[in-house]
Design a protein around this motif. Sequence first.
Motif, PDB file in Angstrom:
ATOM      1  N   MET A  16       1.014  -1.138   0.060  1.00  0.00           N
ATOM      2  CA  MET A  16       0.021  -0.117  -0.118  1.00  0.00           C
ATOM      3  C   MET A  16       0.900   1.317  -0.091  1.00  0.00           C
ATOM      4  N   ILE A  17       1.807   1.146   0.816  1.00  0.00           N
ATOM      5  CA  ILE A  17       2.860   2.427   0.667  1.00  0.00           C
ATOM      6  C   ILE A  17       3.662   2.586  -0.690  1.00  0.00           C
ATOM      7  N   ARG A  18       3.924   1.603  -1.068  1.00  0.00           N
ATOM      8  CA  ARG A  18       4.697   1.429  -2.587  1.00  0.00           C
ATOM      9  C   ARG A  18       3.700   2.017  -3.417  1.00  0.00           C
ATOM     10  N   ASP A  19       2.392   1.680  -3.435  1.00  0.00           N
ATOM     11  CA  ASP A  19       1.322   2.219  -4.643  1.00  0.00           C
ATOM     12  C   ASP A  19       1.152   3.498  -4.055  1.00  0.00           C
ATOM     13  N   ILE A  20       1.427   4.036  -3.161  1.00  0.00           N
ATOM     14  CA  ILE A  20       0.972   5.454  -2.990  1.00  0.00           C
ATOM     15  C   ILE A  20       2.037   6.306  -3.323  1.00  0.00           C
ATOM     16  N   ILE A  21       3.467   6.137  -2.818  1.00  0.00           N
ATOM     17  CA  ILE A  21       4.473   6.803  -3.221  1.00  0.00           C
ATOM     18  C   ILE A  21       5.234   6.517  -4.383  1.00  0.00           C
ATOM     19  N   GLU A  22       5.229   5.440  -5.014  1.00  0.00           N
ATOM     20  CA  GLU A  22       5.939   5.492  -6.348  1.00  0.00           C
ATOM     21  C   GLU A  22       5.406   6.303  -7.271  1.00  0.00           C
ATOM     22  N   PRO A  23       4.188   6.143  -7.447  1.00  0.00           N
ATOM     23  CA  PRO A  23       3.731   7.092  -8.717  1.00  0.00           C
ATOM     24  C   PRO A  23       4.058   8.671  -8.432  1.00  0.00           C
ATOM     25  N   GLU A  24       4.417   8.971  -7.204  1.00  0.00           N
ATOM     26  CA  GLU A  24       4.779  10.516  -7.037  1.00  0.00           C
ATOM     27  C   GLU A  24       6.225  10.536  -7.098  1.00  0.00           C
ATOM     28  N   GLY A  25       6.950   9.808  -7.718  1.00  0.00           N
ATOM     29  CA  GLY A  25       8.192   9.815  -8.097  1.00  0.00           C
ATOM     30  C   GLY A  25       9.365   9.410  -6.994  1.00  0.00           C
ATOM     31  N   TRP A  26       9.097   8.891  -5.805  1.00  0.00           N
ATOM     32  CA  TRP A  26       9.723   8.187  -4.953  1.00  0.00           C
ATOM     33  C   TRP A  26      10.066   6.726  -5.143  1.00  0.00           C
ATOM     34  N   GLU A  27      11.467   6.476  -5.004  1.00  0.00           N
ATOM     35  CA  GLU A  27      11.990   5.021  -5.320  1.00  0.00           C
ATOM     36  C   GLU A  27      12.047   4.174  -4.103  1.00  0.00           C
ATOM     37  N   VAL A  28      11.215   3.083  -4.240  1.00  0.00           N
ATOM     38  CA  VAL A  28      11.271   2.298  -3.095  1.00  0.00           C
ATOM     39  C   VAL A  28      12.606   1.254  -3.336  1.00  0.00           C
ATOM     40  N   VAL A  29      13.585   1.518  -2.583  1.00  0.00           N
ATOM     41  CA  VAL A  29      14.937   0.699  -2.710  1.00  0.00           C
ATOM     42  C   VAL A  29      14.893  -0.593  -2.123  1.00  0.00           C
ATOM     43  N   GLY A  30      13.957  -0.755  -1.205  1.00  0.00           N
ATOM     44  CA  GLY A  30      13.994  -2.079  -0.434  1.00  0.00           C
ATOM     45  C   GLY A  30      12.889  -2.229   0.469  1.00  0.00           C
ATOM     46  N   GLU A  31      12.455  -3.655   0.738  1.00  0.00           N
ATOM     47  CA  GLU A  31      11.505  -3.889   1.816  1.00  0.00           C
ATOM     48  C   GLU A  31      11.914  -4.538   3.119  1.00  0.00           C
ATOM     49  N   ALA A  32      11.574  -4.486   4.382  1.00  0.00           N
ATOM     50  CA  ALA A  32      11.879  -5.390   5.316  1.00  0.00           C
ATOM     51  C   ALA A  32      10.671  -5.641   5.859  1.00  0.00           C
ATOM     52  N   ALA A  33      10.729  -6.848   6.503  1.00  0.00           N
ATOM     53  CA  ALA A  33       9.577  -7.441   7.181  1.00  0.00           C
ATOM     54  C   ALA A  33       9.690  -7.510   8.674  1.00  0.00           C
ATOM     55  N   ASP A  34      11.062  -7.352   9.298  1.00  0.00           N
ATOM     56  CA  ASP A  34      11.086  -7.288  10.760  1.00  0.00           C
ATOM     57  C   ASP A  34      12.153  -6.192  11.204  1.00  0.00           C
ATOM     58  N   GLY A  35      12.212  -5.820  12.530  1.00  0.00           N
ATOM     59  CA  GLY A  35      12.978  -5.013  13.034  1.00  0.00           C
ATOM     60  C   GLY A  35      14.638  -5.193  12.831  1.00  0.00           C
ATOM     61  N   MET A  36      14.911  -6.461  12.689  1.00  0.00           N
ATOM     62  CA  MET A  36      16.244  -6.748  12.481  1.00  0.00           C
ATOM     63  C   MET A  36      16.847  -6.472  10.916  1.00  0.00           C
ATOM     64  N   ASP A  37      15.732  -7.009  10.127  1.00  0.00           N
ATOM     65  CA  ASP A  37      16.091  -6.823   8.615  1.00  0.00           C
ATOM     66  C   ASP A  37      16.095  -5.524   8.103  1.00  0.00           C
ATOM     67  N   VAL A  38      15.316  -4.663   8.667  1.00  0.00           N
ATOM     68  CA  VAL A  38      15.194  -3.025   8.447  1.00  0.00           C
ATOM     69  C   VAL A  38      16.712  -2.463   8.698  1.00  0.00           C
ATOM     70  N   VAL A  39      17.364  -2.938   9.782  1.00  0.00           N
ATOM     71  CA  VAL A  39      18.635  -2.353  10.323  1.00  0.00           C
ATOM     72  C   VAL A  39      19.711  -2.827   9.261  1.00  0.00           C
ATOM     73  N   GLU A  40      19.566  -4.078   8.689  1.00  0.00           N
ATOM     74  CA  GLU A  40      20.507  -4.599   7.888  1.00  0.00           C
ATOM     75  C   GLU A  40      20.333  -3.958   6.559  1.00  0.00           C
ATOM     76  N   LYS A  41      19.085  -3.649   6.139  1.00  0.00           N
ATOM     77  CA  LYS A  41      19.068  -3.110   4.700  1.00  0.00           C
ATOM     78  C   LYS A  41      19.295  -1.698   4.671  1.00  0.00           C
ATOM     79  N   PHE A  42      19.188  -0.880   5.893  1.00  0.00           N
ATOM     80  CA  PHE A  42      19.470   0.520   6.162  1.00  0.00           C
ATOM     81  C   PHE A  42      20.807   0.526   5.713  1.00  0.00           C
ATOM     82  N   LYS A  43      21.628  -0.334   6.234  1.00  0.00           N
ATOM     83  CA  LYS A  43      23.347  -0.294   6.062  1.00  0.00           C
ATOM     84  C   LYS A  43      23.618  -0.402   4.853  1.00  0.00           C
ATOM     85  N   LYS A  44      22.937  -1.382   4.181  1.00  0.00           N
ATOM     86  CA  LYS A  44      23.251  -1.679   2.842  1.00  0.00           C
ATOM     87  C   LYS A  44      22.929  -0.845   1.670  1.00  0.00           C
ATOM     88  N   LEU A  45      21.535  -0.118   2.000  1.00  0.00           N
ATOM     89  CA  LEU A  45      21.061   0.478   0.918  1.00  0.00           C
ATOM     90  C   LEU A  45      21.056   2.146   0.880  1.00  0.00           C
TER      91      LEU A  45
END
Lengths: 122, 134
Positions: A16-45
């Motif tokens: 739902m967030i992706r569908d709201i923001i992508e048409p408005e020019g934001w690039e979704v570079v990744g998705e995380a499904a838990d609180g550990m994954d988001v920290v790891e993806k933040f480091k990489k992306l």
Amino acid sequence: MKKVLIADDASFMRQMIRDIIEPEGWEVVGEAADGMDVVEKFKKLHPDVVMMDIVMPKRSGIDAVKAIKALDPGARIVMCSALGQETLVSEAMQAGARGFIVKPFKPDAVLSTLAKVAEKTS
Amino acid sequence: MDLAKYRALFLEEATEHLAEMSRACLALEKDPGSGEAIDLVFRMAHSIKGMAASLDYDSVTQLAHRLEDRMAVWRAQGRVDTPAGLLMLFRGLEGLERMVAAVRANGSSPPVDAALLAELAAADTPLGGAEKKA
């Protein structure tokens, strides 16, 4: 184009967030499904903004905010909360989140909050 | 919003969540102090609430919210405190299962189950701002 990392354990909400923001020019570079994954993806992306649910498995949204802010004090994080979670939102803001949106998402509120947080310089 | 796409996503995820909640409830029957099981039911109820609210499934939203509140109380206490509490938890789960099945069958949310909402709210532990302590 500003880069966004979305963290929510429900793929429904991530989509739902992706569908709201992508048409408005934001690039979704990744998705995380838990609180550990988001920290790891933040480091990489290295996203410009993280949109993060406040209730997640493995590590809560508040703990994930603290971990990300420890890695990058300038990190820009928007919390996704629900009605009745005002105290948790307040804790997240104290931990370093810069804005919040409330479910169910209103596209205008999502986009304006995201824009404000992305523009903030401190 | 592409309602058909989101309805399908809701049904898929809610069904998975309810299966996880069911397993967690059985774990709580054996060990009412299982923090892992209490936390899982809390998170699944929270997730179903958010999805249902996004689709205006009001009755599902209300029941999931009430269940989330109840789980937040037990999470703060560290256990499901009475056999009646456990029975109430199973009734809440069954209520959600019925409602999600109705959405699947009819494409819309069923009426609010006022009796079940009242039962969850009238339990022996005070509600109101419960998740604030979570």
